[in-house]
Design a protein around this motif. Structure first.
Motif, PDB file in Angstrom:
ATOM      1  N   VAL A  23      10.232   7.168  -6.440  1.00 38.61           N
ATOM      2  CA  VAL A  23      10.165   8.144  -5.362  1.00 38.61           C
ATOM      3  C   VAL A  23      11.429   8.063  -4.520  1.00 38.61           C
ATOM      4  O   VAL A  23      11.827   6.983  -4.080  1.00 38.61           O
ATOM      5  N   GLU A  24      12.070   9.195  -4.315  1.00 41.60           N
ATOM      6  CA  GLU A  24      13.142   9.332  -3.351  1.00 41.60           C
ATOM      7  C   GLU A  24      12.826  10.551  -2.504  1.00 41.60           C
ATOM      8  O   GLU A  24      12.058  11.423  -2.916  1.00 41.60           O
ATOM      9  N   GLU A  25      13.422  10.627  -1.336  1.00 38.02           N
ATOM     10  CA  GLU A  25      13.189  11.793  -0.496  1.00 38.02           C
ATOM     11  C   GLU A  25      13.652  13.044  -1.235  1.00 38.02           C
ATOM     12  O   GLU A  25      14.765  13.111  -1.756  1.00 38.02           O
ATOM     13  N   ASN A  26      12.747  14.021  -1.315  1.00 39.99           N
ATOM     14  CA  ASN A  26      13.011  15.315  -1.945  1.00 39.99           C
ATOM     15  C   ASN A  26      13.106  15.255  -3.462  1.00 39.99           C
ATOM     16  O   ASN A  26      13.418  16.257  -4.082  1.00 39.99           O
ATOM     17  N   GLN A  27      12.851  14.097  -4.066  1.00 39.93           N
ATOM     18  CA  GLN A  27      12.802  14.087  -5.525  1.00 39.93           C
ATOM     19  C   GLN A  27      11.931  12.939  -6.005  1.00 39.93           C
ATOM     20  O   GLN A  27      11.865  11.888  -5.406  1.00 39.93           O
ATOM     21  N   GLN A  28      11.230  13.201  -7.101  1.00 36.25           N
ATOM     22  CA  GLN A  28      10.354  12.207  -7.696  1.00 36.25           C
ATOM     23  C   GLN A  28      10.554  12.288  -9.195  1.00 36.25           C
ATOM     24  O   GLN A  28      10.622  13.373  -9.766  1.00 36.25           O
ATOM     25  N   HIS A  29      10.680  11.113  -9.824  1.00 31.94           N
ATOM     26  CA  HIS A  29      10.906  11.164 -11.259  1.00 31.94           C
ATOM     27  C   HIS A  29      10.372   9.917 -11.932  1.00 31.94           C
ATOM     28  O   HIS A  29      10.131   8.896 -11.311  1.00 31.94           O
ATOM     29  N   GLU A  30      10.212  10.047 -13.237  1.00 32.73           N
ATOM     30  CA  GLU A  30       9.757   8.936 -14.065  1.00 32.73           C
ATOM     31  C   GLU A  30      10.942   8.072 -14.451  1.00 32.73           C
ATOM     32  O   GLU A  30      12.056   8.539 -14.594  1.00 32.73           O
ATOM     33  N   ASP A  49       6.434   1.810  -8.036  1.00 34.09           N
ATOM     34  CA  ASP A  49       5.188   1.043  -8.209  1.00 34.09           C
ATOM     35  C   ASP A  49       4.281   1.100  -6.988  1.00 34.09           C
ATOM     36  O   ASP A  49       3.466   0.200  -6.763  1.00 34.09           O
ATOM     37  N   MET A  50       4.375   2.171  -6.210  1.00 31.50           N
ATOM     38  CA  MET A  50       3.591   2.265  -4.979  1.00 31.50           C
ATOM     39  C   MET A  50       2.104   2.527  -5.232  1.00 31.50           C
ATOM     40  O   MET A  50       1.297   2.474  -4.301  1.00 31.50           O
ATOM     41  N   GLU A  51       1.726   2.765  -6.470  1.00 32.90           N
ATOM     42  CA  GLU A  51       0.301   2.931  -6.784  1.00 32.90           C
ATOM     43  C   GLU A  51      -0.428   1.591  -6.863  1.00 32.90           C
ATOM     44  O   GLU A  51      -1.657   1.537  -6.820  1.00 32.90           O
ATOM     45  N   PHE A  52       0.331   0.508  -6.971  1.00 34.09           N
ATOM     46  CA  PHE A  52      -0.273  -0.804  -7.192  1.00 34.09           C
ATOM     47  C   PHE A  52      -0.540  -1.508  -5.862  1.00 34.09           C
ATOM     48  O   PHE A  52       0.320  -2.212  -5.321  1.00 34.09           O
ATOM     49  N   VAL A  53      -1.737  -1.312  -5.355  1.00 28.06           N
ATOM     50  CA  VAL A  53      -2.175  -1.939  -4.105  1.00 28.06           C
ATOM     51  C   VAL A  53      -3.184  -3.027  -4.440  1.00 28.06           C
ATOM     52  O   VAL A  53      -4.155  -2.780  -5.158  1.00 28.06           O
ATOM     53  N   GLN A  54      -2.949  -4.228  -3.920  1.00 28.79           N
ATOM     54  CA  GLN A  54      -3.898  -5.304  -4.175  1.00 28.79           C
ATOM     55  C   GLN A  54      -4.966  -5.343  -3.089  1.00 28.79           C
ATOM     56  O   GLN A  54      -4.659  -5.357  -1.902  1.00 28.79           O
ATOM     57  N   PHE A  55      -6.212  -5.336  -3.535  1.00 28.31           N
ATOM     58  CA  PHE A  55      -7.352  -5.489  -2.637  1.00 28.31           C
ATOM     59  C   PHE A  55      -7.864  -6.916  -2.789  1.00 28.31           C
ATOM     60  O   PHE A  55      -8.277  -7.317  -3.866  1.00 28.31           O
ATOM     61  N   HIS A  56      -7.777  -7.666  -1.700  1.00 25.93           N
ATOM     62  CA  HIS A  56      -8.284  -9.034  -1.769  1.00 25.93           C
ATOM     63  C   HIS A  56      -9.800  -8.970  -1.815  1.00 25.93           C
ATOM     64  O   HIS A  56     -10.434  -8.267  -1.028  1.00 25.93           O
ATOM     65  N   PRO A  57     -10.429  -9.713  -2.731  1.00 27.12           N
ATOM     66  CA  PRO A  57     -11.881  -9.556  -2.923  1.00 27.12           C
ATOM     67  C   PRO A  57     -12.749 -10.118  -1.807  1.00 27.12           C
ATOM     68  O   PRO A  57     -13.884  -9.672  -1.632  1.00 27.12           O
ATOM     69  N   THR A  58     -12.236 -11.071  -1.029  1.00 29.85           N
ATOM     70  CA  THR A  58     -13.148 -11.773  -0.122  1.00 29.85           C
ATOM     71  C   THR A  58     -12.662 -11.760   1.330  1.00 29.85           C
ATOM     72  O   THR A  58     -12.239 -12.793   1.861  1.00 29.85           O
ATOM     73  N   ALA A  59     -12.745 -10.606   1.952  1.00 30.71           N
ATOM     74  CA  ALA A  59     -12.591 -10.535   3.401  1.00 30.71           C
ATOM     75  C   ALA A  59     -13.969 -10.727   4.030  1.00 30.71           C
ATOM     76  O   ALA A  59     -14.984 -10.326   3.458  1.00 30.71           O
ATOM     77  N   TRP A  95      -0.095  10.182 -10.413  1.00 30.03           N
ATOM     78  CA  TRP A  95       0.775  10.280 -11.599  1.00 30.03           C
ATOM     79  C   TRP A  95       0.352   9.332 -12.713  1.00 30.03           C
ATOM     80  O   TRP A  95       0.369   9.696 -13.886  1.00 30.03           O
ATOM     81  N   ARG A  96      -0.050   8.118 -12.374  1.00 31.34           N
ATOM     82  CA  ARG A  96      -0.367   7.121 -13.405  1.00 31.34           C
ATOM     83  C   ARG A  96      -1.775   7.339 -13.948  1.00 31.34           C
ATOM     84  O   ARG A  96      -2.767   6.965 -13.342  1.00 31.34           O
ATOM     85  N   GLU A  97      -1.847   7.920 -15.136  1.00 25.47           N
ATOM     86  CA  GLU A  97      -3.127   8.276 -15.730  1.00 25.47           C
ATOM     87  C   GLU A  97      -3.624   7.168 -16.661  1.00 25.47           C
ATOM     88  O   GLU A  97      -3.786   7.346 -17.862  1.00 25.47           O
ATOM     89  N   VAL A 111       1.753   6.706  -1.804  1.00 25.99           N
ATOM     90  CA  VAL A 111       0.787   5.935  -2.589  1.00 25.99           C
ATOM     91  C   VAL A 111      -0.120   6.873  -3.383  1.00 25.99           C
ATOM     92  O   VAL A 111      -0.349   6.670  -4.585  1.00 25.99           O
ATOM     93  N   LEU A 112      -0.624   7.894  -2.746  1.00 20.63           N
ATOM     94  CA  LEU A 112      -1.502   8.844  -3.432  1.00 20.63           C
ATOM     95  C   LEU A 112      -0.772   9.582  -4.556  1.00 20.63           C
ATOM     96  O   LEU A 112      -1.318   9.764  -5.650  1.00 20.63           O
ATOM     97  N   GLN A 113       0.449  10.013  -4.295  1.00 20.54           N
ATOM     98  CA  GLN A 113       1.213  10.730  -5.322  1.00 20.54           C
ATOM     99  C   GLN A 113       1.492   9.846  -6.529  1.00 20.54           C
ATOM    100  O   GLN A 113       1.376  10.284  -7.682  1.00 20.54           O
TER     101      GLN A 113
END
Length: 520
Positions: free
Chosen positions: A504-511, A223-233, A477-479, A471-473
């Motif tokens: 994500v694991e080192e040297n392997q990535q899977h669904e 779930d590393m694609e899910f980054v929360q951006f706080h709206p009010t800095a 992946w999540r379309e 995070v980018l990878q």
């Protein structure tokens, strides 16, 4: 090279790490390692508060419903159930440990925040909740003979022996290498990774070290694609950016454009108290249309200076009087919903390695965190981690004779800062609030170019680089768009993606399709 032994090893000094240490101290000796001073953590800066269903009109069931809804169909029901059920117990524990929660007469004072259906946010001194909690926990820890603190020392990597996590090795300011071994196990409580972004509310220490070292050791991240951006800095040039708590909107403040026009009603029926991902994208959209965005707190019925003393002081220091002036705000990277994958006990996929707090992916946040659930999650899962790790049999410590490593802690600070800024700019441009396939692919290429420049000895930069690539990878992946992950080339939330994870694991990535879809 020296070696030290202990019963339990805790990495990090936020609410998760300190709660773990205090909970374990009755079972043996605990060493806490933190790379800066003891207060340097995101928990310390938390303003709004900690959520728990303790109000007369509230219930764990309502807290569960709000958390699942905000998680956009991606939260784990069992984890959320545990979180909300243990909430009142955690508040009592923190109060017993000295946290001076604000009160309304004999009862705890409760505030409301975005996407909460009830007022359930406890706070300390108005808007200094994190400081109040951490100060109280540190006071308890300093009095405890079974807890030792090692500060200004950075963990380089985990030590894995016989398939289990045996300890860590560290480097201090003098570049001395020390091995630390834990007879029962190691707890990662290293916090988040907001510093991989150009604009963030995260403390300078939040460079993703825990994610990176777990990844290198072979633990699963998800779930590393899910980054929360706080709206009010607060929209001024600084790192970290100062947060204008969501509780200000909970008291009635309104987001407006430069001509004082409110706009959140166009984006959500919840208006200014919509979930954070919705509000951040709304501000982003208004900005793309040429507007400047402000928070209008001039009509609050509460005394701003008294209710939000920390925010009031910070605004006044830069010439903004929130009682009469609009407060310029902008979204900023705030929280990582994903992380090192754990079960309900905080156990990672590596035996005797546990994780809690922001570094862990417990499943309670799904694709978008409900405000003020982070401090609660850190404390709840710390208690579960402590209970489990204390029950493990002791392992025999086998110190390594030698560790071949060349590490420097920011030996050339100017050069390291340049590398960090390059990573941050790439991530803000290509993996920020709005993402596209072409942009993320370009971002990965630029990160690869940066990686060719950074020597392996510059550990913080290497950790930031590694986490940024993950995070980018994952985002590539999540379309679809879901919660904190928004893709303008796939703007819809698709049911088929609800139960899917990118592991994500080192040297392997899977669904993975092992996590069931949860709906409120």
């Amino acid at each position: 090279m020296t070696a030290r032994e202990t019963d339990f090893l805790v990495i990090g000094s936020g609410i998760a790490g300190l709660t773990t240490a205090l909970s374990l101290a009755q079972h043996g000796h605990v060493i806490i390692i933190t790379k800066s001073n003891q207060e340097a953590c995101n928990s310390y800066h938390a303003q709004g508060g900690i959520a728990a269903a303790i109000g007369e009109e509230d219930s764990p069931e309502l807290h569960l419903e709000d958390t699942l809804r905000t998680g956009v169909g991606h939260a784990d029901g069992d984890s959320v159930e545990m979180l909300v059920r243990m909430g009142p117990e955690i508040i009592s524990l923190l109060a017993d440990w000295g946290t001076p929660f604000d009160r309304d007469g004999s009862k705890f004072a409760l505030a409301k925040e975005g996407s909460h259906s009830k007022a359930r946010i406890l706070h300390v001194t108005g808007d200094a909740t994190g400081k109040g909690i951490i100060d109280s926990l540190l006071l308890e820890i300093r009095k405890h003979p079974s807890i030792s603190f090692v500060s200004h020392t950075m963990v380089v990597d985990l030590i894995i022996q016989d398939g289990e996590c045996a300890g860590v090795y560290t480097v201090d300011k003098e570049t001395d290498i020390t091995q630390y071994y834990a007879r029962h196990g190691v707890v990662l409580a290293t916090g988040g990774c907001g510093q991989i972004y150009q604009h963030t509310t995260n403390d300078l220490v939040s460079t993703g070290d825990g994610f990176a070292m777990a990844y290198r050791a072979g633990a699963e991240l998800t779930d590393m694609e899910f980054v929360q951006f706080h709206p009010t800095a607060l929209h001024i040039d600084q790192n970290p950016m100062f947060l204008i708590s969501e509780a200000v909107r909970g008291e009635g403040a309104v987001l407006v454009t430069e001509d004082h026009t409110p706009f959140m009603h166009k984006y959500s029926e919840w208006g200014d108290l919509a979930p954070r991902d919705v509000v951040s994208r709304a501000i982003f959209q208004e900005t793309m249309e040429g507007h400047h965005v402000y928070l209008d707190a001039t009509k609050l019925t509460v005394d701003f200076a008294n209710r939000f003393p920390t925010i009031f002081t910070a605004c006044m220091e830069v010439g903004i009087d929130p009682r009469v002036d609009l407060i310029p705000v902008t979204p900023a990277a705030h929280f990582m919903m994903g992380g090192v994958k754990t079960d309900l006990s905080g156990q990672t996929t590596i035996p005797r390695l546990f994780a809690c707090g922001e570094v862990a992916r417990t499943g309670v946040h799904g694709a978008n965190r409900l405000g003020s659930n982070s401090l609660l999650e850190g404390a709840v899962f710390a208690r579960k981690v402590a209970l489990t790790i204390a029950s493990l049999s002791k392992r025999t410590v086998k110190p390594l004779q030698e560790i071949e490593v060349s590490v420097r802690l920011c030996n050339n600070k100017q050069k390291e800062e340049q590398w960090k800024q390059q990573i941050q700019q790439v991530m803000w441009k290509y993996a920020g609030i709005s993402r596209t396939k072409l942009g993320m692919e370009k971002g990965l290429q630029e990160l690869k170019s940066i990686s060719d420049q950074i020597p392996s000895s510059y550990l913080e930069s290497q950790n930031m680089l590694q986490v940024a690539q993950i995070v980018l990878q994952a985002a590539l992946w999540r379309e679809e768009s879901r919660g904190g992950h928004y893709r303008s080339d796939y703007p819809k939330t698709e049911e088929i993606w609800a139960s899917r994870q990118y592991i994500v694991e080192e040297n392997q990535q899977h669904e993975s399709h092992s996590i069931a879809s949860i709906h409120s």
